[in-house]
Enzyme design. Sequence first.
Site, mmCIF file in Angstrom:
data_model
loop_
_atom_site.group_PDB
_atom_site.id
_atom_site.type_symbol
_atom_site.label_atom_id
_atom_site.label_comp_id
_atom_site.label_asym_id
_atom_site.label_seq_id
_atom_site.Cartn_x
_atom_site.Cartn_y
_atom_site.Cartn_z
ATOM 1 N N THR A 39 0.809 -1.226 0.000
ATOM 2 C CA THR A 39 0.000 0.000 0.000
ATOM 3 C C THR A 39 0.838 1.270 0.000
ATOM 4 O OG1 THR A 39 -0.182 -0.245 2.405
ATOM 5 C CG2 THR A 39 -2.001 -1.081 1.080
ATOM 6 N N HIS A 44 6.568 -0.605 7.082
ATOM 7 C CA HIS A 44 6.718 0.146 8.328
ATOM 8 C C HIS A 44 6.886 -0.838 9.489
ATOM 9 C CE1 HIS A 44 2.518 -0.845 9.119
ATOM 10 N NE2 HIS A 44 2.160 -0.258 7.973
ATOM 11 N N HIS A 47 5.014 -4.069 9.854
ATOM 12 C CA HIS A 47 5.350 -5.216 8.997
ATOM 13 C C HIS A 47 6.530 -6.017 9.535
ATOM 14 C CE1 HIS A 47 3.442 -2.481 5.882
ATOM 15 N NE2 HIS A 47 2.776 -3.597 5.703
ATOM 16 N N LYS A 81 -10.231 -2.811 9.210
ATOM 17 C CA LYS A 81 -10.510 -1.492 8.635
ATOM 18 C C LYS A 81 -11.990 -1.158 8.807
ATOM 19 C CE LYS A 81 -6.315 -0.953 7.063
ATOM 20 N NZ LYS A 81 -5.742 -2.098 7.770
ATOM 21 N N ARG A 85 -10.534 1.188 1.574
ATOM 22 C CA ARG A 85 -9.319 1.886 1.192
ATOM 23 C C ARG A 85 -9.462 2.511 -0.187
ATOM 24 N NH1 ARG A 85 -4.380 -2.300 2.567
ATOM 25 N NH2 ARG A 85 -4.802 -2.619 4.775
ATOM 26 N N GLN A 174 -6.974 -13.985 -1.478
ATOM 27 C CA GLN A 174 -5.918 -14.389 -0.563
ATOM 28 C C GLN A 174 -5.991 -15.889 -0.275
ATOM 29 O OE1 GLN A 174 -4.717 -11.814 2.634
ATOM 30 N NE2 GLN A 174 -4.314 -13.548 3.976
ATOM 31 N N ASP A 195 -4.905 -10.479 13.222
ATOM 32 C CA ASP A 195 -6.036 -9.965 12.460
ATOM 33 C C ASP A 195 -6.223 -10.704 11.138
ATOM 34 O OD1 ASP A 195 -3.713 -8.972 11.335
ATOM 35 O OD2 ASP A 195 -4.503 -6.972 10.954
ATOM 36 N N LYS A 230 -1.203 0.673 18.786
ATOM 37 C CA LYS A 230 -0.238 0.013 17.911
ATOM 38 C C LYS A 230 1.160 0.582 18.103
ATOM 39 C CE LYS A 230 -3.107 -1.663 14.095
ATOM 40 N NZ LYS A 230 -3.335 -1.599 12.627
ATOM 41 N N LYS A 233 3.729 3.934 15.826
ATOM 42 C CA LYS A 233 3.019 5.154 15.477
ATOM 43 C C LYS A 233 3.589 6.309 16.301
ATOM 44 C CE LYS A 233 -0.137 3.294 12.730
ATOM 45 N NZ LYS A 233 -0.261 3.630 11.303
ATOM 46 N N THR A 234 3.789 7.453 15.666
ATOM 47 C CA THR A 234 4.235 8.653 16.361
ATOM 48 C C THR A 234 3.288 9.791 15.999
ATOM 49 O OG1 THR A 234 5.654 9.461 14.559
ATOM 50 C CG2 THR A 234 6.622 7.867 16.099
#
Length: 425
Positions: A39, A44, A47, A81, A85, A174, A195, A230, A233-234
């Site tokens: 995506t 990040h 992953h 989600k 998306r 998938q 998930d 999570k 994340k910042t």
Amino acid sequence: MQFFDDLQWRGLIHQTTDDGLAAWLHKQPRTLYAGFDPTADSLHVGHMMGLIMLRRYQQAGHTALAVVGGATGMIGDPSGKSAERNLLSKDDLERNVAAIGEQMKRFLDFGGAKPTAKLLNNFDWTSGWSYLEFLRDIGKNFPVNVMLAKDSVKSRLGGDAGMSYTEFSYMLLQAYDFVHLYKEHGCELQAGGSDQWGNITAGIDLARRMHGAHLFGQTWPLLTKSDGTKMGKTEGGAVWLSPDRTSPYEFFQYWRNVDDSDVGGCLRMLTELSHEEIESLDKSREDDAAKRESQVRLAEELTRLVHGQEGLDAARRASEVLFGAEIAELDDRQLVSIFRDVPSTEVPRDRLAGDGLGILEAFTLAGLSKSNGEARRTLGNGGAYVNNRRVDDPKRQLTTADLASETVMVLRSGKKRYALLRFAE
């Protein structure tokens, strides 16, 4: 300790589809896969669990398949989600697939005559399907009631956003990945985040219906903090694996600042440190948490893995700068990253030409002194620094030779008051 026992000790086993998975893995080398949706043009921190899990399996002698979703990425996984998306173009997806494929080479060994890791793209085996063929050969094996029972589908259908037929079809695509990988690569195990449980069991069910195969599934827990949010994340967004998005220094500092309540889990799940060293670090936190030995060790291990020794060395140099180390061998981007919360003033570059810019005026331009007189007193007291080198001559003229990088000069008053001057053309 056997491989599966080590995974359990590290907290990496969330669910398995079969109680006999440990014995099955121990019996002989197996082939497994984990999928990654392209995506963005970088992976990040979220992953990393998947990459590190594949790496652990590969190092244990199993064959690890890293599957990039060039096809499924066109739809987007609805799992977790709340809304659909935005769909990416084929060109964007191709660029993203190429970029994250390069990043995976940091984690997995794709080389050699008989590689125990392979990089695959599911677009290669799905792009040839016609819609009618897919419905006839795949869709007929997929009971709709099974799909509706999946949590990822129920949560969306019960909300206002609903779910499009496009996203509803993601599970079929998938699931077929697992069937294809079983047929073509002998893959019998799919691993994924917690998930992904619904997608994994859908693939197992499809392989059973189409080929009578008995396949396995395993999930790891999502990488979260003790407060349930999570990891990775910042305030500025995700912590990326690409140095162009998140510099090695920022990456290092993220792990350097992990909370004491989270660092033990990160050491277990994300590093290859021995049980003995991790337990020693646990003891160190109990005895003197302020030393932050666990966080430093975590930051070193992960920065070296993602950015190599060169990236770790750059991150260390950058970190030392904040503690007064002389500034050298850093570029504009690194300096701006280090001093992102420091006041910055733009000055025409020609101010450095000729006789240069007077040191007293530089300190007033930077806001470190209210007047030349105050700047003079700072120098007289030994508290003026240019690029962390002390300056005590009030007649000193600054030129391009005093730049710390291409356009940046770092000024400091006292021990901790920093400011940047940026000299643009």
